[in-house]
Design an enzyme around this catalytic site. Structure first.
Site, PDB file in Angstrom:
ATOM      1  N   CYS A  70       0.865  -1.184   0.000  1.00  0.00           N
ATOM      2  CA  CYS A  70       0.000   0.000   0.000  1.00  0.00           C
ATOM      3  C   CYS A  70       0.903   1.236   0.000  1.00  0.00           C
ATOM      4  O   CYS A  70       2.077   1.147  -0.386  1.00  0.00           O
ATOM      5  CB  CYS A  70      -0.984  -0.025   1.169  1.00  0.00           C
ATOM      6  N   ARG A  72      -3.460  -0.631   5.325  1.00  0.00           N
ATOM      7  CA  ARG A  72      -4.048  -1.686   4.499  1.00  0.00           C
ATOM      8  C   ARG A  72      -3.147  -2.916   4.325  1.00  0.00           C
ATOM      9  O   ARG A  72      -3.594  -4.046   4.535  1.00  0.00           O
ATOM     10  CB  ARG A  72      -4.428  -1.116   3.120  1.00  0.00           C
ATOM     11  N   ASP A  75      -8.237   3.891   0.941  1.00  0.00           N
ATOM     12  CA  ASP A  75      -7.293   4.254   1.991  1.00  0.00           C
ATOM     13  C   ASP A  75      -8.076   4.815   3.181  1.00  0.00           C
ATOM     14  O   ASP A  75      -8.714   5.858   3.057  1.00  0.00           O
ATOM     15  CB  ASP A  75      -6.330   5.303   1.430  1.00  0.00           C
TER      16      ASP A  75
HETATM   17  P1  4NP Z   1      -1.890   2.803   4.063  1.00  0.00           P
HETATM   18  O1  4NP Z   1      -2.511   4.170   4.609  1.00  0.00           O
HETATM   19  O2  4NP Z   1      -1.294   3.124   2.712  1.00  0.00           O
HETATM   20  O3  4NP Z   1      -3.079   1.893   3.954  1.00  0.00           O
HETATM   21  O4  4NP Z   1      -0.876   2.346   5.095  1.00  0.00           O
HETATM   22  C1  4NP Z   1      -1.749   5.343   4.748  1.00  0.00           C
HETATM   23  C2  4NP Z   1      -0.933   5.479   5.835  1.00  0.00           C
HETATM   24  C3  4NP Z   1      -0.195   6.646   5.999  1.00  0.00           C
HETATM   25  C4  4NP Z   1      -0.280   7.641   5.053  1.00  0.00           C
HETATM   26  C5  4NP Z   1      -1.103   7.492   3.940  1.00  0.00           C
HETATM   27  C6  4NP Z   1      -1.828   6.331   3.800  1.00  0.00           C
HETATM   28  N1  4NP Z   1       0.470   8.840   5.226  1.00  0.00           N
HETATM   29  O5  4NP Z   1       0.306   9.767   4.411  1.00  0.00           O
HETATM   30  O6  4NP Z   1       1.257   8.917   6.187  1.00  0.00           O
END
Ligand code: 4NP
Length: 180
Positions: free
Chosen positions: A14, A20, A132
């Site tokens: 991800c 995710r 997300d």
């Molecule tokens: P992930 O969600 O891609 O599902 O782990 C996110 C976690 C952190 C961030 C963006 C999406 N961030 O911008 O820090």
């Protein structure tokens, strides 16, 4: 049918590797273990970004997983690299942004065949993206858990079938799921 390597290597990717993909990896391990296949597959997760390298999973992901009996406490964030793309047998991404970023690591166009949107395996794929949940409320985490639970259950069955680890025709869906 492709020959299975001694240990199949599967990566979930991800953006941040705290919401995710750690959950996808944990649920996929669970569904493999339910089929007695835990030892045949190395399952890892990564982010395309370096924002959360070394961090535990998001506390909201941890809480929703714990509520459903899944322990993700061991997770630590890692960034996906071109070496990982070369090393893993299958790479399952959460959305089109991840797909773009992972394929951008494939300078020689040698590994794209290993990369898929994970929701291609969802019996109810909607728009094929795992949304997300990072900037939303707790509902988003519950919904992502539902999506990834049924998707990785189907994926475990699909991998077992693809590598000949089950009888042809055996189903890859957890009890209560449908065939499709
Ligand atoms: P992930 O969600 O891609 O599902 O782990 C996110 C976690 C952190 C961030 C963006 C999406 N961030 O911008 O820090």
């Amino acid at each position: 049918m492709p020959a299975a390597p001694e240990k199949l290597r599967v990566a979930f990717v991800c953006l941040g590797n705290i919401c995710r993909s750690p959950l996808a990896a944990g649920l996929f391990r669970h569904h493999l273990a339910a089929r007695g296949l835990a030892d045949r597959v190395e399952v890892r997760s990564f982010g395309t970004a370096d924002y959360h390298v070394g961090d535990p999973a998001d506390r909201r992901t941890l809480a929703e997983a714990a509520r459903r009996g899944l322990d993700l406490a061991d997770h630590r964030g890692a960034q996906f690299t071109a070496a990982d793309l070369a090393a893993f047998d299958h790479v399952f991404v959460m959305d089109k942004g991840n797909l773009h970023d992972v394929l951008a690591l494939d300078a020689d166009d040698a590994h794209g065949h290993k990369v898929r949107l994970v929701r291609e395996f969802d019996p109810e794929p909607d728009d094929y993206a795992v949304p997300d949940p990072y900037y939303g409320g707790p509902d988003g985490f519950a919904r992502v858990h539902d999506v990834l639970d049924r998707t990785t259950a189907r994926l475990a069955g699909e991998v077992a079938r693809q590598y000949g680890w089950v009888e042809a025709g055996a189903d890859g869906v957890s009890p209560g799921g449908g065939r499709g």
